[in-house]
Motif scaffolding. Structure first.
Motif, short mmCIF file in Angstrom:
data_model
loop_
_atom_site.label_atom_id
_atom_site.label_comp_id
_atom_site.label_asym_id
_atom_site.label_seq_id
_atom_site.Cartn_x
_atom_site.Cartn_y
_atom_site.Cartn_z
N GLY A 216 95.99 6.18 -65.69
CA GLY A 216 97.30 5.91 -65.12
C GLY A 216 98.10 7.17 -64.84
O GLY A 216 97.66 8.29 -65.10
N ASN A 462 104.26 -1.65 -65.63
CA ASN A 462 103.26 -0.94 -64.83
C ASN A 462 101.95 -1.72 -64.86
O ASN A 462 101.45 -2.08 -65.93
CB ASN A 462 103.04 0.47 -65.38
N ASP A 485 98.25 1.62 -58.72
CA ASP A 485 99.28 1.32 -59.72
C ASP A 485 100.55 0.85 -59.03
O ASP A 485 100.94 1.38 -57.97
CB ASP A 485 99.61 2.57 -60.54
N ARG A 487 104.62 0.15 -60.32
CA ARG A 487 105.57 0.29 -61.42
C ARG A 487 106.95 -0.20 -60.99
O ARG A 487 107.46 0.17 -59.94
CB ARG A 487 105.67 1.75 -61.87
N ASP A 506 111.10 0.64 -57.55
CA ASP A 506 109.70 0.24 -57.43
C ASP A 506 108.88 1.43 -56.93
O ASP A 506 109.26 2.07 -55.93
CB ASP A 506 109.53 -0.93 -56.45
N ASN A 508 104.70 2.73 -56.21
CA ASN A 508 103.29 2.34 -56.16
C ASN A 508 102.50 3.42 -55.44
O ASN A 508 103.04 4.14 -54.59
CB ASN A 508 103.11 0.99 -55.46
#
Length: 768
Positions: A216, A462, A485, A487, A506, A508
């Motif tokens: 991550g 996440n 990912d 988040r 937001d 990503n």
């Protein structure tokens, strides 16, 4: 690098390659497993009797034997407590094989253990500390321990608070795994040391490349894996007791650990460990550092069961510390602040004391992990892990009256993580994994501080999906991976105007990597890795709005920051034979939208004192550097070692230098082994020198110029005494042997004080 140097390296590699191509060219690759539970065996000896060549299995049970001639061969595998494995092989082409060893019911010295923690097998450059070297590091914090690895330095706030730095990156760009769980605390702060006890580690590994696909966004700068001993699956007990005394701070550090397995229920194992630390004021060569004591109390334990199909584990750790902050880093007015920076050291020379007063930190961290894996057909495995963490951080400032006993920063962070993955492996060319990771966090400012919170309350979610695949063909390994990912962050705070401010963010992104490893000859290996990574801005970078007492500075954030994007390319050459081992790593790292904390020319004056103002900024940056590690066995007695690193970093938007980038360093040493009978490991003396250059690539403004270069001399003595089936290890370490006065550029408190002086450590380690 000049064309002549590049040409020389190219010719060098061609020469080695030509040597390797003469004669035999075949390769045997394989994996050694426990027959009863299909877990990898670490440290098994795999030997071709006919050709007298072999290998030792790595942390995932893998081995590789290269440059083998065709024909009929006999393969022999040995591992303590297991029946020897023999197999006749007719070798006409490269071979991949899986070997399962059966345990023998015999009395062993110690406890038989089977690894249940999945090792990290990657084409990235991985360095580790284990065995004797890890034991020699006992008594040091994690940051000090990791400095034994080239390319790893520390970013510190005084001598007691140190954060690991990998290739110039630290804090939220470095991920630390505690027994396979990502450590989640308030790691955004430069004065927030990792909440982890190095005594629990049986092995510490560092991945220097970007590993965001596996772990991550926080792994864009590298990964540190702190792994305890694997759980036993057979009956018996073993343990270890450490007691360490050190002169600087007049402190004691101790630990006790017990590892065991059930006699009645095969497959059931446990370990427990506890440690404590107690120290007072540290001292430079010329004066005492006021209020720099430390208290620490830690505990961890695990219980697990495994059989041929199923493996389970429950793990718990508790870390608690109180750290004093240098009193002289907090000044009462502007003239005092300017005077102490100009003076370069405190004006007072206090007496020694064990007392810890404000300013100070109280931190406690709990981690609970529940994990299970299930072996499927054809070597596949399903893994599920849940972890819960609670992190409570209190920071106390010097305040008037009753307020002095109240924290000025009181943060509570709760984290839940779920990891689900599927691993497949075959006897053919492919193996890999797919998985999903869920991280949920809630951070709260506990009321009652009487101070506007430095960071807001926030909730974070996440979700990440990843796939990694590896292709093996003879000696060549090629690996690639992809991750996505998303988040979501919700933040709320009362701003300085008394108005509720709520924000929603937001983020990503995709991240990917591709890497390869190829043995050019039997002794020379080359690996390369190209990885993209990203990191959303952390909450402090967006919202900091006040005094961060541990840094004695005012921090100002920016909610308009966007995510960092990086592309890192790393290449490593490793040459190893019976006398010589050398590893050279070179890398480049382009980071767009790089966020950094920059000192300004402003000071903030309040009733709490006068403090420097630091501002978070965002720019494009470029990092490049190299690491070198070499060990040369001169004779049966003498051994020479050297390790060094350099980092270059630029603000490419403004064509200027970035602040707080590690300086060039080189450590060299010589050790002498005293031979006793057939053993050469019982007694050793070592002498080393650490040379650190001055940082000449400074930003346009800093509160004080970079300190001069310095050299430190260190001395180590160790011996082992066998006491029946037990062993007593005795060690003496002296750091800064000649008590040199110096400052380190990567210490935020270099504006106010020098580094600690000579430190003599006496270490007792009892293995039973």
């Amino acid at each position: 690098m000049s064309k002549s140097v590049i040409l020389s390296i190219f010719i060098f590699l061609l020469a080695f390659n030509a040597l390797g191509q003469e004669g035999c060219t075949l390769t045997i690759r394989g994996k050694v497993l426990h027959e009863e539970n299909n877990e990898p065996i670490v440290g098994a000896y795999v030997w071709l009797i006919d050709s007298e060549t072999g290998a030792v299995t790595d942390t995932q049970g893998n081995f590789r034997i290269q440059k083998i001639c065709p024909g009929e061969l006999t393969l022999r595998v040995q591992f303590m407590g297991h029946k020897e494995y023999f197999e006749k092989i007719i070798l006409n082409s490269n071979l991949n094989m899986t070997i399962r060893m059966k345990a023998e019911d015999i009395q062993l010295e110690g406890v038989e253990i089977h690894g249940h923690e999945d090792a990290l097998l990657t084409t990235n450059t991985v360095s580790g500390i284990y065995g004797e070297e890890l034991r020699l590091s006992r008594g040091q914090n994690l940051g000090e321990t990791l400095r034994r690895i080239p390319g790893i330095t520390s970013f510190s706030s005084g001598s007691s608070i140190q954060k690991p730095v990998i290739h110039g990156l630290h804090s939220n760009r470095i991920l630390i795994l505690n027994n396979g769980v990502r450590l989640e605390g308030q790691q955004w702060g430069a004065d927030h040391a990792p909440e982890i006890d190095p005594f629990l580690a049986r092995e510490i590994s560092v991945v220097k490349g970007a590993e965001t696909v596996r772990f991550g966004p926080n792994a864009m700068g590298g990964v540190i894996l702190v792994n305890p001993a694997p759980l036993p699956v057979k009956g018996g007990q073993s343990g270890e007791i450490d007691l360490i005394g050190f002169s600087n701070g007049r402190g004691l550090n101790g630990s006790v650990g017990l590892l065991g397995g059930s006699e009645k229920l095969k497959g059931l194992g446990y370990w427990i460990q506890a440690s404590s630390k107690f120290a007072g004021n540290l001292q430079t060569p010329d004066y005492m550092l006021d209020n720099t004591g430390v208290r620490e109390m830690n505990f961890s334990g695990a219980l697990g069961y495994s059989n041929s199909r199923l493996g389970t584990e429950v793990y718990f750790s508790h870390f608690q510390t109180t750290i004093g902050i240098l009193t002289d880093s907090h000044t009462g007015n502007l003239s005092d602040l300017e005077s102490i920076i100009e003076n370069g050291r405190p004006f007072r020379n206090p007496d020694f004391t064990f007392d810890i007063r404000s300013p100070k930190q109280n931190v406690d961290h709990q981690l609970l992990k529940v994990k299970g894996h299930y072996h499927l057909a054809d070597g596949a495995k399903l893994n599920l892990q849940y972890a819960f963490q609670r992190n409570h951080r209190q920071e106390f400032d010097r305040r008037r009256g009753d307020l002095n006993s109240r924290p000025s920063l009181d943060l509570m962070l709760f984290t839940n993580t779920i990891d689900l993955s599927y691993n497949h492996q075959t006897r053919k060319n492919w193996n890999g994994s797919v998985g999903v990771q869920l991280i949920q966090q809630a951070n709260s400012n506990i009321p009652g501080t009487g101070v506007v919170p430095l960071i807001p309350n926030y909730d974070m979610l996440n979700v990440g999906f990843f796939a990694i695949e590896k292709f093996t063909s003879g000696p060549l390994e090629i690996e690639g991976g992809l991750r996505y990912d998303f988040r979501h962050v919700e933040a709320a705070r009362i701003n300085r105007g008394g108005i509720l401010q709520e924000d929603v963010f937001d983020f990503n992104n995709f991240s990917a990597f591709i890497g390869a490893m190829y043995p050019i000859t039997r002794n020379l290996t080359f690996n390369t890795n190209l990885g993209s990574a990203w990191r959303p801005p952390s909450i402090n970078e967006q919202f900091s709005q006040g005094l961060h007492h541990g840094l004695a500075g005012i921090e100002i954030g920016n909610p308009d920051f966007v995510s960092e994007q990086s592309l890192k390319w790393m290449n490593t050459l490793n040459y190893s034979d019976s006398k010589f081992n050398i590893e050279l790593t070179g890398y480049t790292n382009r980071i767009n939208n790089y966020i950094y904390l920059n000192p300004t020319e402003e000071q903030f004056v309040s009733i709490r004192g006068t403090f420097n103002v630091f501002e978070y900024l965002q720019t494009d940056a470029f990092f490049a550097g190299a690491d070198l590690s070499a060990i040369w066995t001169l004779s049966s007695h003498w051994e020479f070692f050297s390790r060094g690193s350099l980092v270059r970093a630029k603000n490419t938007t403004e064509d200027s230098f970035l602040p707080f980038i590690p300086t060039d360093r080189l450590e060299t040493g010589l050790s002498y082994n005293f031979l006793t009978g057939i053993s050469k490991k019982e007694s050793k003396i070592s002498f080393s020198n650490l040379a650190v250059a001055k940082q000449k690539r400074e930003p346009d403004f800093d509160l004080a110029p970079a300190p001069p270069a310095y050299m430190l001399w260190n001395l180590g003595l160790q011996t082992g005494i066998q006491m029946g089936d037990n062993k007593l290890n005795i060690g003496l370490q002296v750091t800064n042997l000649f008590d040199a006065a110096y400052k380190d550029y990567m210490n935020r408190f270099r504006y106010f004080s020098h580094e600690m002086g000579r430190n003599v450590m006496i270490k007792l380690n009892y293995e039973f």
